[in-house]
Design a protein around this motif. Structure first.
Motif, short mmCIF file in Angstrom:
data_model
loop_
_atom_site.label_atom_id
_atom_site.label_comp_id
_atom_site.label_asym_id
_atom_site.label_seq_id
_atom_site.Cartn_x
_atom_site.Cartn_y
_atom_site.Cartn_z
N ARG A 1 29.93 17.74 46.14
CA ARG A 1 29.63 18.32 44.81
C ARG A 1 29.76 19.83 44.82
NH1 ARG A 1 24.82 13.94 44.22
NH2 ARG A 1 26.11 12.34 43.24
N SER A 2 29.40 20.45 45.92
CA SER A 2 29.56 21.90 46.03
C SER A 2 31.03 22.29 45.91
CB SER A 2 28.99 22.37 47.38
OG SER A 2 29.56 23.60 47.75
N GLN B 1 31.07 26.82 54.64
CA GLN B 1 30.62 28.22 54.52
C GLN B 1 31.05 28.86 53.19
OE1 GLN B 1 30.94 31.04 57.64
NE2 GLN B 1 30.48 29.62 59.31
N SER B 2 31.96 28.21 52.46
CA SER B 2 32.45 28.83 51.21
C SER B 2 31.40 28.72 50.12
CB SER B 2 33.73 28.12 50.73
OG SER B 2 34.77 28.26 51.67
N THR B 3 31.16 29.84 49.45
CA THR B 3 30.17 29.88 48.37
C THR B 3 30.82 30.52 47.13
OG1 THR B 3 29.42 32.08 48.96
CG2 THR B 3 28.32 30.22 50.05
N GLU B 4 30.02 30.67 46.08
CA GLU B 4 30.51 31.32 44.86
C GLU B 4 31.08 32.70 45.17
OE1 GLU B 4 27.37 31.30 41.96
OE2 GLU B 4 27.56 29.13 41.62
N THR B 5 30.44 33.41 46.07
CA THR B 5 30.90 34.75 46.44
C THR B 5 32.36 34.72 46.90
OG1 THR B 5 28.67 35.17 47.23
CG2 THR B 5 30.39 36.72 47.94
N ALA C 1 38.15 35.58 45.82
CA ALA C 1 39.55 35.14 45.70
C ALA C 1 40.08 35.48 44.31
CB ALA C 1 39.65 33.63 45.96
N TRP C 2 39.27 35.24 43.31
CA TRP C 2 39.72 35.52 41.94
C TRP C 2 39.93 37.02 41.72
CZ3 TRP C 2 42.36 33.69 38.31
CH2 TRP C 2 42.33 34.24 37.02
N THR C 3 39.02 37.82 42.24
CA THR C 3 39.16 39.28 42.11
C THR C 3 40.44 39.76 42.79
OG1 THR C 3 36.76 39.49 42.11
CG2 THR C 3 38.02 41.47 42.61
N LEU C 4 40.69 39.25 43.99
CA LEU C 4 41.91 39.66 44.70
C LEU C 4 43.16 39.26 43.92
CD1 LEU C 4 40.79 38.65 48.32
CD2 LEU C 4 41.12 41.01 47.46
N LEU C 5 43.11 38.06 43.33
CA LEU C 5 44.27 37.60 42.56
C LEU C 5 44.49 38.46 41.32
CD1 LEU C 5 43.54 33.79 42.91
CD2 LEU C 5 45.77 34.84 43.44
N THR C 6 43.42 38.76 40.62
CA THR C 6 43.59 39.55 39.38
C THR C 6 43.99 40.99 39.71
OG1 THR C 6 41.18 39.83 39.34
CG2 THR C 6 42.12 38.12 37.92
N ASP C 7 43.45 41.51 40.82
CA ASP C 7 43.87 42.86 41.23
C ASP C 7 45.37 42.89 41.53
OD1 ASP C 7 41.32 43.78 40.98
OD2 ASP C 7 40.91 43.96 43.14
N ALA C 8 45.83 41.90 42.28
CA ALA C 8 47.25 41.86 42.62
C ALA C 8 48.10 41.62 41.37
CB ALA C 8 47.51 40.78 43.66
#
Lengths: 474, 474
Positions: free
Chosen positions: B376-377, B451-455, B460-467
């Motif tokens: 679910r996570s 280990q993957s969380t919302e952070t 990942a989204w921030t890096l994508l939008t920056d690029a």
């Protein structure tokens, strides 16, 4: 389980294993319980909430699992072939588990591929394999799960070659034929079946009754007969150290025949290959300069836990062409540069574990000298046991014992020998297995556990002679 | 290495792994070094004397191996499909290494076989698979190394059935045909090639452009065309959760077609099968009552380290008949009684490791509830990421995201999307991969590391939008 929980639980599991090894000699080698005993002791439904402690798991290992095991690392285990392991192997494999990387492509974890290539080159040097198998030329090595899989991929590469590439497209549309001795391992018949050649596709070649090794003249006759019938001789699998008796097929003569007819020659040295770390045993590896592919199992007799089959090819290009399939989701710049190895194209599965780590740990912990000492110990213990057999008129050796396997029998009928084996195994002190040589039932004693010493081999002999007293008149 | 040396060294390795996990998030997800970097750092010849300390080995792991790894357990790893592992899995597998038993036959270590049978029944209950797959009936489960091997053995059993047993003897002597969608995994093409059917033997069936799932009408048409041509429809491989987009083939409709024509139906749920531990995701598993064989990979998304593919058949007899080969040296009373399972006859290799232990540890540590929470996570994190994509006009979703994979792209050409992927991956903070959907280049973000969380998804989204800012005009 967070890293601190893992640290605590990990220490407990390591201690449990150390205790298991320390007390292993006290256990029966094999269980006597009927089928279903372990299953009945387990809940039939899975747990809902979890959260069980590692201590509870270890307690159930002690109570349920250990009594149901055949203990392959036991000093009295002399069955089948050995399946060695060692502390360094465990620790290398534990690191592999902890890293949890996938080595299917170079790009999916470069160190996983590169360490494996270097370890296979190290092993090739330790066994003094021909230069053609080194990665620095056209060849190269890869870790397969088992010799079964090595034979299968060798067969596929051979089909690719024998069909001039047509097989990849049309499949098996001619009568391709494979050849091995009547003592070739069952995995050869299985590989040939999997590859779509059927039982009709395999030719079981007679052996010399004295050596139990493949007869080159019989091989040539079978090839000629197939050619005359319009069949396509495709692969010969020669064995260095057959499962029944560790016979050594005459690879130089077989290689010359394969070269003459253009047939792929694969050598299965699953058990005996490890012996080639000792210069005095390398006579068994004569003729490898003719060979297209070769494998042996460090997980049998070289202190490395299952699974670890070391497989080499002389021409990696043929193997890769036979096996590669390239979907979009695996495309990457490194693969397309041609500068890297993608081991997924050297094996049946796509995924692959970082198995080179356990080899790295084993080779650095033991070094060449340590590995040689292990092999020489096994050979000496087998020779010691064979001397006992020779010195007792009730027994006879059933085959030569060039490595660490002794084949022997009572001078009595097959049923008596089967009864001897059953009685000795029922003591729980040792485990031996059997085979048939020249149609006769034969007992096998294979030495290999690093814990086995003169004491254990002598105990096996005592148990055998005690049981023999009731079975044959002196 | 004696038990006390192992105890000390084992603690050191456990601590090293705990430290690795604790600091993993600080490392680049993947290395940037050119091919050969790791190999060059290693000696080209093996050690002669051995005796290196475990500390020296761990130091070289730090210095040479870790910088050369793609870290699949990293919280920023979103490539391919996840290859989860967990502490309990490591410890169960460590016990397996320590015991070092061979589970090829029931007789070679009964507990190894029986625990595996029970674990497969547990898993069948956790996924709510049909009764026909349980060992209590005619079916049963087995651990394969990978879904690739599961597809291969399913194909072999299907050939056995389609030929009425003839294939075991004659091999591939007719034009047997296999069917899967154009998004079927590359291992299906590979299995079909290995089985001797060639590229001609596989029919790639069109998908619905909206769902990317196999079109039953196209499957029926392909079968009819083959029958008209005198070919033999043999196996259909349907996918629950395709590799490109996690599309779900319509198994109920496909199953009805297979039943009508008497064709073996294998379902490959390698990644998405784990989702069926959650009742709300079991819609994806509709139709399994029609299915002859089914597999999923606990080593992908169920916290169990590679290798662990769970494979079930509805009729174990067909599988065993297809694969069994019985040499003298493996004969034993238990096998001949018919009362036991010999798993060597369910797989390609002969040898087998005690892999059920890691499942036992995982299932008891997490329980059904813990496994559901993990799934679910992943689903929630993927949904969170997909919401970001939907809310940004520069991006678009390229497919539905029923599980934990999101396929998306910039509204731009393929080269721009490829450049976006390269730039984001070069940061070393995340790793994404790509595929093609409907011919277009698409990025894939697959969530799965425990280990993957919302952070990490938000990063990942921030890096994508920056690029993206530098690549497309807003």
């Amino acid at each position: 389980m967070d890293p601190d929980e893992f640290r605590r639980a990990g220490h407990a599991v390591v201690d449990w294993i150390a205790d298991y090894w320390s007390t292993l000699h006290q256990r029966p080698v094999a269980p006597a319980d009927p089928p279903g005993t372990v299953a009945k002791a387990l809940p039939s439904v899975p747990p809902t909430t979890g959260g069980e402690s590692v201590e509870a798991l270890l307690a159930d290992l002690d109570a349920i699992v250990l009594p149901g095991l055949t203990h392959w690392q036991h000093p009295g285990f002399f069955g089948y072939f050995p399946a060695n392991t060692s502390g360094p192997s465990l620790l290398g494999d534990l690191v592999s588990s902890g890293l949890g990387v996938q080595g299917m492509l170079w790009a999916t974890s470069p160190a996983c591929t590169e360490l494996e290539t270097v370890m296979m080159d190290w092993l090739a040097q330790l066994l003094d394999l021909p230069q053609r198998f080194r990665s620095t030329g056209a060849g190269g090595g890869v870790i397969q799960d088992s010799a079964s899989s090595a034979t299968l991929v060798a067969t596929l590469a051979a089909l690719h070659r024998a069909s001039a590439g047509r097989w990849r497209v049309t499949g098996v549309d001619r009568r391709y034929r494979a050849y091995t001795s009547v003592h070739g391992h069952s995995s050869i018949e299985k590989a040939v079946r999997i590859a779509g050649l059927g039982a009709d596709g395999i030719r079981s070649i007679d052996v010399d009754p004295d050596t139990q090794a493949l007869r080159p003249d019989a091989l040539r006759a079978a090839i000629e007969a197939d050619l005359a019938a319009g069949d396509v001789p495709t692969i010969v699998v020669a064995t260095i150290g057959t499962t029944s008796t560790t016979a050594v097929d005459p690879v130089p003569e077989i290689g010359a025949i394969c070269a003459e007819y253009g047939i792929w020659l694969h050598v299965d040295a699953a058990y005996a290959g490890a012996a080639a770390v000792c210069p005095e045993l390398r006579w068994s590896h004569a003729g490898l300069e003719y060979v297209d592919s070769y494998c042996f199992d460090p997980h049998k007799w070289l202190l490395t836990g299952f699974d670890c089959d070391a497989f080499w090819v002389a021409d990696r290009g043929e193997l890769i062409e036979a096996l590669t399939v390239l979907p979009e989701f695996l495309r990457n710049a490194a693969s397309e540069s041609g500068a890297v190895i993608d081991y997924r194209d050297w094996q049946v599965p796509l995924g692959r574990r970082f198995r080179a780590l356990k080899l790295w740990f084993v080779l650095r912990w033991y070094g060449a000298e340590g590995l040689r000492a292990h092999i020489r110990s096994g050979v000496a213990l087998a020779a010691r046991f064979a001397d006992r057999v020779r010195a007792d008129d009730r027994f006879e050796l059933a085959a030569a014992h060039p490595f660490s396997l002794v084949c022997f029998r009572l001078r009595a009928d097959d049923d008596t020998n089967a009864e001897l084996l059953a009685r000795v195994n029922r003591t729980g002190r040792v485990l031996l297995t059997h085979t048939r040589v020249g149609g006769r039932y034969v007992l096998r004693l294979a030495v290999g556990s690093p814990q086995s010493t003169e004491t254990h081999v002598d105990e096996a002999w005592t148990l055998l002679t005690d049981a023999a007293k009731d079975l044959v008149t002196p």
